[in-house]
Design a protein around this motif. Sequence first.
Motif, PDB file in Angstrom:
ATOM      1  N   SER A   1     -40.200 -23.315 -28.739  1.00 40.55           N
ATOM      2  CA  SER A   1     -41.529 -23.932 -28.816  1.00 40.55           C
ATOM      3  C   SER A   1     -41.739 -24.948 -27.694  1.00 40.55           C
ATOM      4  CB  SER A   1     -41.707 -24.619 -30.170  1.00 40.55           C
ATOM      5  OG  SER A   1     -42.941 -25.312 -30.189  1.00 40.55           O
ATOM      6  N   THR A   2     -42.937 -24.877 -27.073  1.00 32.71           N
ATOM      7  CA  THR A   2     -43.291 -25.812 -25.996  1.00 32.71           C
ATOM      8  C   THR A   2     -44.261 -26.899 -26.459  1.00 32.71           C
ATOM      9  OG1 THR A   2     -45.183 -24.428 -25.423  1.00 32.71           O
ATOM     10  CG2 THR A   2     -43.108 -24.003 -24.243  1.00 32.71           C
ATOM     11  N   GLY A   3     -44.803 -26.726 -27.667  1.00 27.97           N
ATOM     12  CA  GLY A   3     -45.806 -27.671 -28.164  1.00 27.97           C
ATOM     13  C   GLY A   3     -47.239 -27.291 -27.821  1.00 27.97           C
TER      14      GLY A   3
ATOM     15  N   MET B   1     -49.286 -24.952 -28.761  1.00 27.35           N
ATOM     16  CA  MET B   1     -50.188 -24.632 -29.878  1.00 27.35           C
ATOM     17  C   MET B   1     -50.612 -25.910 -30.612  1.00 27.35           C
ATOM     18  SD  MET B   1     -51.720 -22.072 -31.350  1.00 27.35           S
ATOM     19  CE  MET B   1     -53.132 -23.071 -31.741  1.00 27.35           C
TER      20      MET B   1
ATOM     21  N   MET C   1     -48.990 -28.172 -39.684  1.00 30.62           N
ATOM     22  CA  MET C   1     -47.591 -28.075 -39.240  1.00 30.62           C
ATOM     23  C   MET C   1     -47.433 -26.897 -38.285  1.00 30.62           C
ATOM     24  SD  MET C   1     -45.316 -30.325 -40.454  1.00 30.62           S
ATOM     25  CE  MET C   1     -43.822 -29.402 -40.224  1.00 30.62           C
ATOM     26  N   SER C   2     -47.728 -27.141 -37.004  1.00 29.36           N
ATOM     27  CA  SER C   2     -47.495 -26.059 -36.043  1.00 29.36           C
ATOM     28  C   SER C   2     -46.134 -26.205 -35.376  1.00 29.36           C
ATOM     29  CB  SER C   2     -48.611 -25.984 -35.005  1.00 29.36           C
ATOM     30  OG  SER C   2     -48.723 -27.201 -34.354  1.00 29.36           O
ATOM     31  N   ALA C   3     -45.407 -27.273 -35.693  1.00 31.34           N
ATOM     32  CA  ALA C   3     -44.070 -27.443 -35.100  1.00 31.34           C
ATOM     33  C   ALA C   3     -43.134 -26.344 -35.567  1.00 31.34           C
ATOM     34  CB  ALA C   3     -43.500 -28.807 -35.503  1.00 31.34           C
TER      35      ALA C   3
ATOM     36  N   ILE D   1     -39.835 -29.495 -44.500  1.00 30.59           N
ATOM     37  CA  ILE D   1     -40.774 -30.621 -44.467  1.00 30.59           C
ATOM     38  C   ILE D   1     -41.958 -30.359 -45.388  1.00 30.59           C
ATOM     39  CG2 ILE D   1     -42.358 -31.921 -42.977  1.00 30.59           C
ATOM     40  CD1 ILE D   1     -40.306 -31.593 -40.718  1.00 30.59           C
ATOM     41  N   LEU D   2     -42.554 -29.171 -45.292  1.00 28.79           N
ATOM     42  CA  LEU D   2     -43.735 -28.885 -46.122  1.00 28.79           C
ATOM     43  C   LEU D   2     -43.372 -28.902 -47.608  1.00 28.79           C
ATOM     44  CD1 LEU D   2     -45.529 -26.192 -43.951  1.00 28.79           C
ATOM     45  CD2 LEU D   2     -46.502 -28.373 -44.701  1.00 28.79           C
TER      46      LEU D   2
ATOM     47  N   PHE E   1     -47.881 -22.781 -40.258  1.00 27.07           N
ATOM     48  CA  PHE E   1     -47.822 -21.602 -39.399  1.00 27.07           C
ATOM     49  C   PHE E   1     -46.645 -20.757 -39.884  1.00 27.07           C
ATOM     50  CE2 PHE E   1     -50.367 -21.978 -35.367  1.00 27.07           C
ATOM     51  CZ  PHE E   1     -51.082 -23.104 -35.706  1.00 27.07           C
TER      52      PHE E   1
ATOM     53  N   LYS F   1     -44.822 -17.587 -47.650  1.00 24.46           N
ATOM     54  CA  LYS F   1     -44.699 -19.000 -47.250  1.00 24.46           C
ATOM     55  C   LYS F   1     -45.899 -19.813 -47.734  1.00 24.46           C
ATOM     56  CE  LYS F   1     -41.631 -18.114 -43.356  1.00 24.46           C
ATOM     57  NZ  LYS F   1     -41.433 -17.970 -41.913  1.00 24.46           N
TER      58      LYS F   1
ATOM     59  N   LYS G   1     -44.728 -22.850 -50.036  1.00 24.70           N
ATOM     60  CA  LYS G   1     -44.899 -24.180 -49.445  1.00 24.70           C
ATOM     61  C   LYS G   1     -46.159 -24.872 -49.952  1.00 24.70           C
ATOM     62  CE  LYS G   1     -42.159 -22.817 -45.412  1.00 24.70           C
ATOM     63  NZ  LYS G   1     -41.283 -23.697 -44.628  1.00 24.70           N
TER      64      LYS G   1
ATOM     65  N   ASN H   1     -48.316 -15.712 -37.219  1.00 23.96           N
ATOM     66  CA  ASN H   1     -48.146 -15.592 -35.776  1.00 23.96           C
ATOM     67  C   ASN H   1     -47.026 -14.610 -35.465  1.00 23.96           C
ATOM     68  OD1 ASN H   1     -47.943 -18.319 -33.295  1.00 23.96           O
ATOM     69  ND2 ASN H   1     -48.424 -16.176 -33.080  1.00 23.96           N
TER      70      ASN H   1
ATOM     71  N   ALA I   1     -44.797 -20.568 -25.740  1.00 21.49           N
ATOM     72  CA  ALA I   1     -44.796 -20.880 -24.297  1.00 21.49           C
ATOM     73  C   ALA I   1     -45.907 -20.226 -23.495  1.00 21.49           C
ATOM     74  CB  ALA I   1     -43.438 -20.521 -23.694  1.00 21.49           C
TER      75      ALA I   1
ATOM     76  N   LYS J   1     -55.203 -20.900 -26.877  1.00 16.99           N
ATOM     77  CA  LYS J   1     -54.708 -21.702 -28.004  1.00 16.99           C
ATOM     78  C   LYS J   1     -55.737 -22.770 -28.379  1.00 16.99           C
ATOM     79  CE  LYS J   1     -49.812 -20.657 -27.855  1.00 16.99           C
ATOM     80  NZ  LYS J   1     -48.442 -20.968 -27.465  1.00 16.99           N
TER      81      LYS J   1
HETATM   82  O1  PMT Z   1     -45.223 -24.452 -29.213  1.00 19.14           O
HETATM   83  P1  PMT Z   1     -45.685 -23.148 -28.563  1.00 19.14           P
HETATM   84  O2  PMT Z   1     -44.810 -22.744 -27.406  1.00 19.14           O
HETATM   85  O3  PMT Z   1     -47.155 -23.193 -28.224  1.00 19.14           O
HETATM   86  O4  PMT Z   1     -45.491 -21.977 -29.658  1.00 19.14           O
HETATM   87  C1  PMT Z   1     -46.326 -21.952 -30.785  1.00 19.14           C
HETATM   88  C2  PMT Z   1     -45.535 -21.565 -32.049  1.00 19.14           C
HETATM   89  C3  PMT Z   1     -45.064 -20.120 -31.934  1.00 19.14           C
HETATM   90  C4  PMT Z   1     -44.325 -22.498 -32.243  1.00 19.14           C
HETATM   91  C5  PMT Z   1     -46.530 -21.766 -33.258  1.00 19.14           C
HETATM   92  O5  PMT Z   1     -47.658 -20.943 -33.085  1.00 19.14           O
HETATM   93  C6  PMT Z   1     -45.867 -21.430 -34.583  1.00 19.14           C
HETATM   94  O6  PMT Z   1     -45.828 -20.291 -35.033  1.00 19.14           O
HETATM   95  N1  PMT Z   1     -45.337 -22.506 -35.252  1.00 19.14           N
HETATM   96  C7  PMT Z   1     -44.541 -22.380 -36.504  1.00 19.14           C
HETATM   97  C8  PMT Z   1     -43.116 -22.037 -36.172  1.00 19.14           C
HETATM   98  C9  PMT Z   1     -42.244 -22.011 -37.402  1.00 19.14           C
HETATM   99  O7  PMT Z   1     -41.361 -22.830 -37.520  1.00 19.14           O
HETATM  100  O8  PMT Z   1     -42.539 -21.125 -38.327  1.00 19.14           O
HETATM  101  P2  PMT Z   1     -41.652 -20.875 -39.663  1.00 19.14           P
HETATM  102  O9  PMT Z   1     -42.160 -19.591 -40.179  1.00 19.14           O
HETATM  103  O10 PMT Z   1     -40.183 -21.008 -39.391  1.00 19.14           O
HETATM  104  O11 PMT Z   1     -42.045 -22.068 -40.630  1.00 19.14           O
HETATM  105  C10 PMT Z   1     -43.132 -21.956 -41.564  1.00 19.14           C
HETATM  106  C11 PMT Z   1     -43.826 -23.313 -41.699  1.00 19.14           C
HETATM  107  O12 PMT Z   1     -42.918 -24.253 -42.327  1.00 19.14           O
HETATM  108  C12 PMT Z   1     -44.263 -23.935 -40.380  1.00 19.14           C
HETATM  109  O13 PMT Z   1     -45.521 -24.541 -40.590  1.00 19.14           O
HETATM  110  C13 PMT Z   1     -43.178 -24.974 -40.094  1.00 19.14           C
HETATM  111  O14 PMT Z   1     -43.689 -26.076 -39.361  1.00 19.14           O
HETATM  112  C14 PMT Z   1     -42.774 -25.403 -41.504  1.00 19.14           C
HETATM  113  N2  PMT Z   1     -41.358 -25.808 -41.640  1.00 19.14           N
HETATM  114  C15 PMT Z   1     -40.354 -25.022 -41.160  1.00 19.14           C
HETATM  115  C16 PMT Z   1     -39.039 -25.416 -41.333  1.00 19.14           C
HETATM  116  C17 PMT Z   1     -38.781 -26.645 -41.991  1.00 19.14           C
HETATM  117  N3  PMT Z   1     -37.532 -27.082 -42.141  1.00 19.14           N
HETATM  118  N4  PMT Z   1     -39.787 -27.394 -42.463  1.00 19.14           N
HETATM  119  C18 PMT Z   1     -41.084 -26.987 -42.330  1.00 19.14           C
HETATM  120  O15 PMT Z   1     -42.004 -27.659 -42.795  1.00 19.14           O
END
Ligand code: PMT
Length: 226
Positions: free
Chosen positions: A24-26, A28, A85-87, A119-120, A135, A149, A153, A161, A171, A206
């Motif tokens: 992830s680059t941030g 989004m 939560m896009s991280a 986190i969620l 996300f 999810k 969550k 995505n 990225a 984005k």
């Molecule tokens: O940053 P970029 O380079 O622009 O790329 C964008 C992206 C691909 C990172 C973004 O679009 C994206 O899909 N972000 C979510 C990535 C992710 O961690 O997905 P996940 O399916 O693993 O997690 C599902 C959700 O739970 C997410 O909202 C995540 O933030 C959250 N989570 C995940 C793990 C954790 N321990 N706690 C959480 O809250």
Amino acid sequence: MNILITAGPTREYLDPVRFLSNRSTGKMGFAVAQAAVERGHPVTLVAGPVSLPTPPGVTRVDVVSAREMLAAIERCLPQCDALVMSAAVADWRPAQEAGAKLKKRAMSPLLQLVPNPDILQTLAPLKGRRVFVGFAAETGDPIEEAQRKLIDKGLDLIVANDVTVPGAGFAVDTNAVTLISAAPLGQVGSPKQPSLPPQVLPLQSKLDVGRVIVQWIEARCASLKG
Ligand code: PMT
């Protein structure tokens, strides 16, 4: 509306020079932040280690690890109406973090990991009338996993995505996502059909994806108040 947005990866250090992380680059999350500021919302952006400039008007909090991200969100959430939560949070971290660089000869080829807090899921009891958006980054058809999810969550919206689609995911400046909404309050969602029909968005910048998400949040907040 005060909107809290997360962006970027987390880093989980093994020693001062080695870490677990992801691509992830941030981009989004920063785009969602910019879209929210454009609409006049106060925005706090909790960012993992990224090299992007802060969009004007955004309050930025930098963090490194998943546990730091959780702590920063816990501090900011009481003042916020919506969380996005896009991280890409690391699900695991090394069981131990060494204070000094580990010597190759002293290292085991097996790395012991422990789970990071989700986190969620940790914040779900504090949600109240706030709007929570997650996300789901998947490699392949993301819909079924994103729906799981959304429920697990406790989210209002999940942005599914498929990060293998050309021009989408990590990225790049564009994304192709599908929005899956939980049935709004008052609308009955059976356990078998808890979400509304997915809304497939075309490949676009984005920033434009961020604009759609922010407008969705505005509409859901208005329906919660009305
Ligand atoms: O940053 P970029 O380079 O622009 O790329 C964008 C992206 C691909 C990172 C973004 O679009 C994206 O899909 N972000 C979510 C990535 C992710 O961690 O997905 P996940 O399916 O693993 O997690 C599902 C959700 O739970 C997410 O909202 C995540 O933030 C959250 N989570 C995940 C793990 C954790 N321990 N706690 C959480 O809250």
